[in-house]
Design a protein around this motif. Structure first.
Motif, PDB file in Angstrom:
ATOM      1  N   ASN A  21      -3.190 -73.600  12.674  1.00  0.00           N
ATOM      2  CA  ASN A  21      -2.458 -72.415  13.112  1.00  0.00           C
ATOM      3  C   ASN A  21      -3.153 -71.117  12.730  1.00  0.00           C
ATOM      4  O   ASN A  21      -2.520 -70.053  12.755  1.00  0.00           O
ATOM      5  N   THR A  22      -4.414 -71.188  12.354  1.00  0.00           N
ATOM      6  CA  THR A  22      -5.160 -69.983  11.991  1.00  0.00           C
ATOM      7  C   THR A  22      -6.589 -70.094  12.513  1.00  0.00           C
ATOM      8  O   THR A  22      -7.060 -71.166  12.871  1.00  0.00           O
ATOM      9  N   PHE A  23      -7.270 -68.954  12.557  1.00  0.00           N
ATOM     10  CA  PHE A  23      -8.704 -68.941  12.814  1.00  0.00           C
ATOM     11  C   PHE A  23      -9.318 -67.879  11.919  1.00  0.00           C
ATOM     12  O   PHE A  23      -8.623 -67.004  11.392  1.00  0.00           O
ATOM     13  N   LEU A  24     -10.621 -67.969  11.721  1.00  0.00           N
ATOM     14  CA  LEU A  24     -11.324 -67.021  10.861  1.00  0.00           C
ATOM     15  C   LEU A  24     -12.072 -66.004  11.704  1.00  0.00           C
ATOM     16  O   LEU A  24     -12.638 -66.340  12.746  1.00  0.00           O
ATOM     17  N   SER A  25     -12.060 -64.761  11.236  1.00  0.00           N
ATOM     18  CA  SER A  25     -12.828 -63.696  11.870  1.00  0.00           C
ATOM     19  C   SER A  25     -13.761 -63.121  10.824  1.00  0.00           C
ATOM     20  O   SER A  25     -13.326 -62.724   9.738  1.00  0.00           O
ATOM     21  N   PHE A  26     -15.067 -63.097  11.142  1.00  0.00           N
ATOM     22  CA  PHE A  26     -16.088 -62.717  10.172  1.00  0.00           C
ATOM     23  C   PHE A  26     -16.602 -61.303  10.443  1.00  0.00           C
ATOM     24  O   PHE A  26     -16.956 -60.976  11.580  1.00  0.00           O
ATOM     25  N   PRO A  27     -16.652 -60.457   9.408  1.00  0.00           N
ATOM     26  CA  PRO A  27     -17.163 -59.094   9.596  1.00  0.00           C
ATOM     27  C   PRO A  27     -18.607 -59.092  10.095  1.00  0.00           C
ATOM     28  O   PRO A  27     -19.444 -59.867   9.617  1.00  0.00           O
ATOM     29  N   LEU A  28     -18.888 -58.227  11.043  1.00  0.00           N
ATOM     30  CA  LEU A  28     -20.254 -58.084  11.544  1.00  0.00           C
ATOM     31  C   LEU A  28     -21.093 -57.199  10.632  1.00  0.00           C
ATOM     32  O   LEU A  28     -22.319 -57.263  10.669  1.00  0.00           O
ATOM     33  N   THR A  29     -20.437 -56.363   9.863  1.00  0.00           N
ATOM     34  CA  THR A  29     -21.139 -55.560   8.862  1.00  0.00           C
ATOM     35  C   THR A  29     -20.480 -55.814   7.518  1.00  0.00           C
ATOM     36  O   THR A  29     -19.275 -56.053   7.453  1.00  0.00           O
ATOM     37  N   PRO A  30     -21.252 -55.790   6.432  1.00  0.00           N
ATOM     38  CA  PRO A  30     -20.674 -56.113   5.119  1.00  0.00           C
ATOM     39  C   PRO A  30     -19.554 -55.156   4.727  1.00  0.00           C
ATOM     40  O   PRO A  30     -19.698 -53.943   4.826  1.00  0.00           O
ATOM     41  N   LEU A  31     -18.426 -55.709   4.317  1.00  0.00           N
ATOM     42  CA  LEU A  31     -17.314 -54.927   3.784  1.00  0.00           C
ATOM     43  C   LEU A  31     -17.370 -55.081   2.275  1.00  0.00           C
ATOM     44  O   LEU A  31     -16.942 -56.093   1.723  1.00  0.00           O
ATOM     45  N   GLN A  32     -17.913 -54.097   1.605  1.00  0.00           N
ATOM     46  CA  GLN A  32     -18.308 -54.177   0.199  1.00  0.00           C
ATOM     47  C   GLN A  32     -17.422 -53.278  -0.660  1.00  0.00           C
ATOM     48  O   GLN A  32     -17.161 -52.128  -0.327  1.00  0.00           O
ATOM     49  N   TYR A  33     -16.964 -53.833  -1.787  1.00  0.00           N
ATOM     50  CA  TYR A  33     -16.084 -53.116  -2.693  1.00  0.00           C
ATOM     51  C   TYR A  33     -16.458 -53.419  -4.138  1.00  0.00           C
ATOM     52  O   TYR A  33     -17.236 -54.331  -4.418  1.00  0.00           O
ATOM     53  N   THR A  34     -15.846 -52.668  -5.048  1.00  0.00           N
ATOM     54  CA  THR A  34     -15.835 -53.051  -6.451  1.00  0.00           C
ATOM     55  C   THR A  34     -14.413 -53.514  -6.772  1.00  0.00           C
ATOM     56  O   THR A  34     -13.482 -53.297  -5.991  1.00  0.00           O
ATOM     57  N   GLN A  35     -14.245 -54.137  -7.933  1.00  0.00           N
ATOM     58  CA  GLN A  35     -12.908 -54.595  -8.295  1.00  0.00           C
ATOM     59  C   GLN A  35     -11.956 -53.414  -8.464  1.00  0.00           C
ATOM     60  O   GLN A  35     -10.772 -53.507  -8.125  1.00  0.00           O
ATOM     61  N   GLN A 522     -20.238 -56.413  -7.192  1.00  0.00           N
ATOM     62  CA  GLN A 522     -19.797 -56.237  -5.823  1.00  0.00           C
ATOM     63  C   GLN A 522     -18.913 -57.396  -5.360  1.00  0.00           C
ATOM     64  O   GLN A 522     -19.181 -58.552  -5.649  1.00  0.00           O
ATOM     65  N   ILE A 523     -17.842 -57.048  -4.626  1.00  0.00           N
ATOM     66  CA  ILE A 523     -16.953 -58.009  -4.008  1.00  0.00           C
ATOM     67  C   ILE A 523     -16.969 -57.744  -2.510  1.00  0.00           C
ATOM     68  O   ILE A 523     -16.942 -56.598  -2.077  1.00  0.00           O
ATOM     69  N   TYR A 524     -17.041 -58.804  -1.734  1.00  0.00           N
ATOM     70  CA  TYR A 524     -17.104 -58.684  -0.284  1.00  0.00           C
ATOM     71  C   TYR A 524     -15.917 -59.389   0.351  1.00  0.00           C
ATOM     72  O   TYR A 524     -15.350 -60.324  -0.221  1.00  0.00           O
ATOM     73  N   ILE A 525     -15.536 -58.947   1.529  1.00  0.00           N
ATOM     74  CA  ILE A 525     -14.601 -59.715   2.340  1.00  0.00           C
ATOM     75  C   ILE A 525     -15.433 -60.672   3.175  1.00  0.00           C
ATOM     76  O   ILE A 525     -16.156 -60.263   4.089  1.00  0.00           O
ATOM     77  N   LEU A 526     -15.347 -61.949   2.820  1.00  0.00           N
ATOM     78  CA  LEU A 526     -16.113 -62.970   3.532  1.00  0.00           C
ATOM     79  C   LEU A 526     -15.525 -63.224   4.913  1.00  0.00           C
ATOM     80  O   LEU A 526     -16.249 -63.392   5.899  1.00  0.00           O
ATOM     81  N   ALA A 527     -14.203 -63.260   4.991  1.00  0.00           N
ATOM     82  CA  ALA A 527     -13.555 -63.552   6.269  1.00  0.00           C
ATOM     83  C   ALA A 527     -12.109 -63.075   6.238  1.00  0.00           C
ATOM     84  O   ALA A 527     -11.495 -62.955   5.172  1.00  0.00           O
ATOM     85  N   PHE A 528     -11.590 -62.806   7.426  1.00  0.00           N
ATOM     86  CA  PHE A 528     -10.168 -62.554   7.609  1.00  0.00           C
ATOM     87  C   PHE A 528      -9.544 -63.828   8.180  1.00  0.00           C
ATOM     88  O   PHE A 528     -10.049 -64.372   9.173  1.00  0.00           O
ATOM     89  N   ILE A 529      -8.495 -64.305   7.549  1.00  0.00           N
ATOM     90  CA  ILE A 529      -7.751 -65.439   8.086  1.00  0.00           C
ATOM     91  C   ILE A 529      -6.696 -64.873   9.019  1.00  0.00           C
ATOM     92  O   ILE A 529      -5.847 -64.077   8.609  1.00  0.00           O
ATOM     93  N   CYS A 530      -6.760 -65.257  10.286  1.00  0.00           N
ATOM     94  CA  CYS A 530      -5.922 -64.644  11.313  1.00  0.00           C
ATOM     95  C   CYS A 530      -4.929 -65.651  11.874  1.00  0.00           C
ATOM     96  O   CYS A 530      -5.271 -66.822  12.088  1.00  0.00           O
ATOM     97  N   LYS A 531      -3.723 -65.189  12.120  1.00  0.00           N
ATOM     98  CA  LYS A 531      -2.663 -66.039  12.669  1.00  0.00           C
ATOM     99  C   LYS A 531      -2.448 -65.679  14.126  1.00  0.00           C
ATOM    100  O   LYS A 531      -2.059 -64.543  14.437  1.00  0.00           O
ATOM    101  N   PRO A 532      -2.689 -66.623  15.045  1.00  0.00           N
ATOM    102  CA  PRO A 532      -2.429 -66.317  16.459  1.00  0.00           C
ATOM    103  C   PRO A 532      -0.946 -66.096  16.705  1.00  0.00           C
ATOM    104  O   PRO A 532      -0.094 -66.749  16.100  1.00  0.00           O
ATOM    105  N   VAL A 533      -0.650 -65.167  17.581  1.00  0.00           N
ATOM    106  CA  VAL A 533       0.732 -64.921  17.988  1.00  0.00           C
ATOM    107  C   VAL A 533       1.066 -65.898  19.116  1.00  0.00           C
ATOM    108  O   VAL A 533       0.308 -66.031  20.082  1.00  0.00           O
ATOM    109  N   PRO A 534       2.191 -66.632  18.999  1.00  0.00           N
ATOM    110  CA  PRO A 534       2.565 -67.549  20.087  1.00  0.00           C
ATOM    111  C   PRO A 534       2.944 -66.773  21.334  1.00  0.00           C
ATOM    112  O   PRO A 534       2.932 -65.532  21.336  1.00  0.00           O
TER     113      PRO A 534
END
Length: 545
Positions: A21-35, A522-534
């Motif tokens: 019930n989910t799919f992953l969406s991967f950033p095309l550019t690094p989303l970089q943060y500190t804690q 550095q902390i990165y967002i590796l992926a967004f877990i996305c929920k499809p809308v029915p």
């Protein structure tokens, strides 16, 4: 990273974190943060809260995280709740049903000190066990892939005889505790009753959803008059030392992931034609659910409302879905300490123009390459000590250099393809043209935290934000009070994750390897877990309209 490493990492991430019930969406550019950047709720940092809220409420459209329009989940949700094109069915609950409904609601929530509904102790316990179950399931999936793809007989035997039975038993034990200590049956039964009987009184349910979405209660407005709805993540300690788990890919996994990847994507990345020298890829990950105190996702599956325009759809319910809001971000996967180890290649014959290779034992720190501006800055444009982004007129002169490669694993499509959402795949056009510094490109770049700060100083019309439809009260005391309440509600909706057992790293390395690693802070967002809308709306024809 090269194309093979990018493809392998994203394929395994899809297998570990994705679901039916989910799919992953991967950033095309690094989303970089500190804690510290991501501790905005604990630090009461409104600026960081806004950045994160804008990011996770963009509408995802496919495997490549590349939103091309500044359209947010709260725009969709508010448009439906606003009722300008919405029709509700006519129905009421019986007295007995009303009693059942109220009992379920009272079990799931309690009134807070300010009257705002909070999670009940039973729901908090439920959510803690659910979080632990997801983490253990992710760890099981990761180790399973390693054990089943390796050609190392010792590693395969370790998986079959030791790791698989142990992890499977841990899942069973946790599920039993979830039932006995985490109110699993009680919470899920109450949720089902609330959803089912809520549909029997559409107007009252609609009013409850509207009261949570009331902008005067649950929205914030920044100094530029921009309104946004706060969003955070849970567990609140998802970035603490005890919440990280190890994620490994051996060289056998890299080969297996490339072979199982979609043929078109392998061809685009020319992965079939390349020989890999990767010995292992490792990182630490922590997943977290998105917290939105203003949203009730039951709206998307409720069958007691419809648009007056019968052709209008939030989602067509297909795979992949399409529509005004085909999916939304339900969770994120954070990553840190991304390390790639490669076999040392024999040095090439030295030539006068070839620099000497660095020692293989010396770690190389990977940092994200940002587009370098091709710009001439006239010193007279700035007072002494001013930065170039303090002058919008100069900012608009910038033209970014072409994007040819990225150092990190997850922007898998940056060099090769753009998403074709209508077909559910990727178009064949490569990214070869320079990025123009028009308002649209600035909107896309503004999703990167490191790049957002300079762009925020451009005129508000250029920002990817929606203006409020009501007068903005600039009283700082009222604004501060509203922000404080928003932070407290986000804290109340988050859980705390217990310290997790740390898994040992898997290695198939020869003695001579070259290591590259991301910066330790550095902390990165590796992926967004996305929920499809029915399919939405999906009105029930049996109801009275």
């Amino acid at each position: 990273m090269d194309a093979i490493a990018q493809l392998a990492l994203t394929q395994k991430a899809q297998s570990v974190f994705g679901g039916n019930n989910t799919f992953l969406s991967f950033p095309l550019t690094p989303l970089q943060y500190t804690q510290d950047d991501l501790s905005f709720v604990q630090n009461f940092n409104v600026s960081r809260l806004k950045e994160f809220s804008l990011l996770v409420n963009l509408i995802p459209t496919g495997q490549a995280w590349q939103p091309t329009e500044a359209y947010y989940l709260w725009d969709v949700y508010g448009d439906v709740l606003g009722g300008h094109d919405t029709e509700l069915a006519q129905s009421t609950r019986t007295a007995q049903e009303e009693t059942q409904y109220q009992r379920a609601v009272q079990f799931l929530s309690i009134a807070g000190a300010d009257g705002w509904p909070e999670m009940s102790p039973a729901v908090k316990a439920y959510n803690q066990f659910r979080d632990q179950w997801f983490v253990l399931q992710e760890h099981y999936n990761s180790v399973k892939i390693t054990g089943e793809t390796t050609t190392d007989l010792a590693l395969r035997e370790q998986w079959l005889r030791v790791d698989e039975p142990r992890l499977r038993q841990q899942l069973r034990d946790l599920e039993n505790r979830w039932l006995s200590e985490g109110f699993k049956q009680e919470v899920e039964q109450s949720q089902e009753i609330r959803s089912r009987l809520g549909a029997k009184n559409p107007h009252r349910t609609w009013g409850e959803w509207n009261s949570k979405f009331d902008p005067s209660i649950n929205a914030l407005t920044d100094v530029d008059g921009v309104e946004f709805y706060p969003s955070s993540f849970s567990p609140m300690n998802a970035l603490a030392s005890g919440s990280w788990q190890t994620f490994n890919l051996t060289r056998d996994e890299v080969d297996a992931m490339v072979k199982t990847a979609p043929a078109e994507l392998r061809s685009r990345l020319a992965a079939d034609l390349r020989a890999s020298d990767i010995e292992s890829i490792s990182l630490e990950f922590s997943s977290a659910a998105i917290v939105r105190t203003w949203l009730d996702s039951d709206l998307f599956k409720a069958r007691f409302w419809r648009f007056m325009d019968r052709s209008r759809r939030l989602s067509n319910g297909n795979t992949p879905p399409a529509g005004q809001c085909p999916a939304y971000v339900s969770a994120v996967v954070f990553a840190r300490n991304i390390t790639v180890k490669r076999r040392v290649q024999p040095p090439a014959p030295a030539t006068p123009t070839t620099p000497s290779p660095s020692s293989p034992a010396t770690p190389v720190v990977i940092r994200p390459r940002r587009p370098k501006p091709d710009i001439f800055i006239d010193p007279t444009d700035f007072p002494k000590g001013k930065r170039y982004w303090d002058r919008p007129s100069v900012m608009m002169k910038m033209v970014a250099s072409p994007v040819t490669s990225l150092d990190l694993a997850y922007p898998i499509l940056a060099q090769t393809a753009q998403p074709n959402l209508a077909q559910g795949n990727f178009a064949q056009s490569a990214v070869t043209q320079p990025l123009k510094a028009d308002a649209q490109s600035l909107k896309v770049n503004s999703l990167n935290t490191a790049q957002l700060r300079p762009i925020q100083t451009i005129e508000p019309a250029d920002l990817p934000l929606r203006k409020p439809l009501r007068p903005v009260d600039r009283n700082p005391e009222i604004s501060q009070a509203a922000a404080s309440k928003a932070f407290l509600r986000l804290q109340q909706e988050a859980i705390m994750r217990p310290t997790l057992p740390q898994a040992s790293k898997v290695s198939q390395e020869p003695s001579q390897t070259k290591t590259t690693s991301t910066a330790a802070d550095q902390i990165y967002i590796l992926a967004f877990i996305c929920k499809p809308v029915p399919l939405s709306p999906n009105p029930d024809s049996a109801l009275q309209w």
